[in-house]
Design an enzyme around this catalytic site. Sequence first.
Site, PDB file in Angstrom:
ATOM      1  N   ASP A 161      -0.383 -44.007   2.720  1.00  0.00           N
ATOM      2  CA  ASP A 161      -1.475 -45.113   3.045  1.00  0.00           C
ATOM      3  C   ASP A 161      -0.654 -46.154   2.638  1.00  0.00           C
ATOM      4  O   ASP A 161       0.491 -46.224   2.127  1.00  0.00           O
ATOM      5  CB  ASP A 161      -2.594 -44.483   1.280  1.00  0.00           C
ATOM      6  CG  ASP A 161      -3.323 -44.969   1.158  1.00  0.00           C
ATOM      7  OD1 ASP A 161      -3.455 -46.828   1.406  1.00  0.00           O
ATOM      8  OD2 ASP A 161      -4.800 -44.982   0.825  1.00  0.00           O
ATOM      9  N   ILE A 162      -1.639 -46.943   3.389  1.00  0.00           N
ATOM     10  CA  ILE A 162      -1.061 -48.476   3.789  1.00  0.00           C
ATOM     11  C   ILE A 162      -0.937 -48.479   3.017  1.00  0.00           C
ATOM     12  O   ILE A 162       0.034 -50.343   2.820  1.00  0.00           O
ATOM     13  CB  ILE A 162      -1.036 -49.378   5.099  1.00  0.00           C
ATOM     14  CG1 ILE A 162      -3.114 -49.081   5.392  1.00  0.00           C
ATOM     15  CG2 ILE A 162      -1.013 -48.111   6.051  1.00  0.00           C
ATOM     16  CD1 ILE A 162      -3.429 -49.774   6.629  1.00  0.00           C
TER      17      ILE A 162
ATOM     18  N   GLN B  81     -15.982 -45.264  -1.590  1.00  0.00           N
ATOM     19  CA  GLN B  81     -15.252 -44.972   0.063  1.00  0.00           C
ATOM     20  C   GLN B  81     -14.870 -45.489   0.796  1.00  0.00           C
ATOM     21  O   GLN B  81     -16.378 -46.791   1.075  1.00  0.00           O
ATOM     22  CB  GLN B  81     -16.040 -43.556   0.588  1.00  0.00           C
ATOM     23  CG  GLN B  81     -15.234 -42.730   1.269  1.00  0.00           C
ATOM     24  CD  GLN B  81     -15.692 -41.908   1.902  1.00  0.00           C
ATOM     25  OE1 GLN B  81     -17.505 -41.086   1.630  1.00  0.00           O
ATOM     26  NE2 GLN B  81     -15.646 -41.006   3.632  1.00  0.00           N
TER      27      GLN B  81
ATOM     28  N   HIS C 128     -11.231 -37.391   3.503  1.00  0.00           N
ATOM     29  CA  HIS C 128     -10.114 -37.655   2.979  1.00  0.00           C
ATOM     30  C   HIS C 128      -9.000 -36.917   1.784  1.00  0.00           C
ATOM     31  O   HIS C 128      -9.738 -36.912   0.909  1.00  0.00           O
ATOM     32  CB  HIS C 128      -9.421 -38.815   3.211  1.00  0.00           C
ATOM     33  CG  HIS C 128      -9.705 -39.765   2.498  1.00  0.00           C
ATOM     34  ND1 HIS C 128     -10.785 -40.180   3.296  1.00  0.00           N
ATOM     35  CD2 HIS C 128      -9.446 -40.637   1.857  1.00  0.00           C
ATOM     36  CE1 HIS C 128     -11.421 -41.906   3.262  1.00  0.00           C
ATOM     37  NE2 HIS C 128     -10.003 -41.330   1.789  1.00  0.00           N
ATOM     38  N   PHE C 129      -8.207 -36.684   1.375  1.00  0.00           N
ATOM     39  CA  PHE C 129      -8.517 -36.833  -0.280  1.00  0.00           C
ATOM     40  C   PHE C 129      -6.268 -37.801  -0.372  1.00  0.00           C
ATOM     41  O   PHE C 129      -6.343 -37.720   0.481  1.00  0.00           O
ATOM     42  CB  PHE C 129      -7.535 -35.429  -0.394  1.00  0.00           C
ATOM     43  CG  PHE C 129      -8.460 -33.913  -0.376  1.00  0.00           C
ATOM     44  CD1 PHE C 129      -9.831 -33.827  -1.255  1.00  0.00           C
ATOM     45  CD2 PHE C 129      -8.656 -33.449   0.719  1.00  0.00           C
ATOM     46  CE1 PHE C 129     -10.600 -32.756  -1.303  1.00  0.00           C
ATOM     47  CE2 PHE C 129      -9.848 -32.608   1.115  1.00  0.00           C
ATOM     48  CZ  PHE C 129     -10.922 -32.806  -0.077  1.00  0.00           C
TER      49      PHE C 129
END
Length: 146
Positions: free
Chosen positions: A38-39, A101, A107-108
Site C-alpha cells: 500500500d503506497i 472504500q 481488496h483486502f
Amino acid sequence: MSAATPAYDDGNIFAKILRGEIPSDRLIDDEVAIAIMDIMPESKGHCLLIPKTASRNLLDASDETLARVMPVVAKLARAAKAAFSADGVRVAQFNEEAGGQTVFHLHFHIVPVYEGVPLKRHAMGEVPAETLKEHAEAIRAELAKL
Ligand code: AMP
C-alpha cells in the site's frame, strides 16, 4: 432502504495495475490474486491482496472468488507478520464510500500491528518508493518459506 451496489467500473487504479497499464512491484502474482504494498501504509508492511476477478467489493463478489482468495489473504498475513516480527495483523476490507472504500475493486488490507505503535490514518501520507521496495522484498522472502 438500502441502495443497490453500483456496477463495477474497470477504470479504477487496481484494475489498471492488474492489466499492467500501471507498473507494480508484486509480492504475489498467481491465478487468484496479486499483492502489492500500500503506497499510504497504516503501518510498516501494510500490503494489499487484490483478487484478479473483477468485483467492486465484498457486496458483489462471487462466493467462488471469496473462497479462493481467503487462503491467499491468510498466507500474506502470515508472511507480513513474520517479515517485520509484528505482534499481530489486522485484516480490513471496506465497502462503498460510506464504509471507507476509496478504490472500487475488491481488496483486502493486511496491516501488521506493533504493540504500542498506533496505526496511521487510512489512505493518508505516502512513504518513499525505496522503503516500500525494501518492505516488499522482506515479505517476498517470508512468502518463499511458506
Ligand atoms: P480502500 O480505501 O479500502 O479502497 O483502500 C485503498 C487503498 O489503496 C488505500 O489504503 C490507498 O493507500 C491504497 N492505494 C491507492 N493507490 C494505490 C496504488 N497506486 N498502489 C498501492 N496502493 C494504493
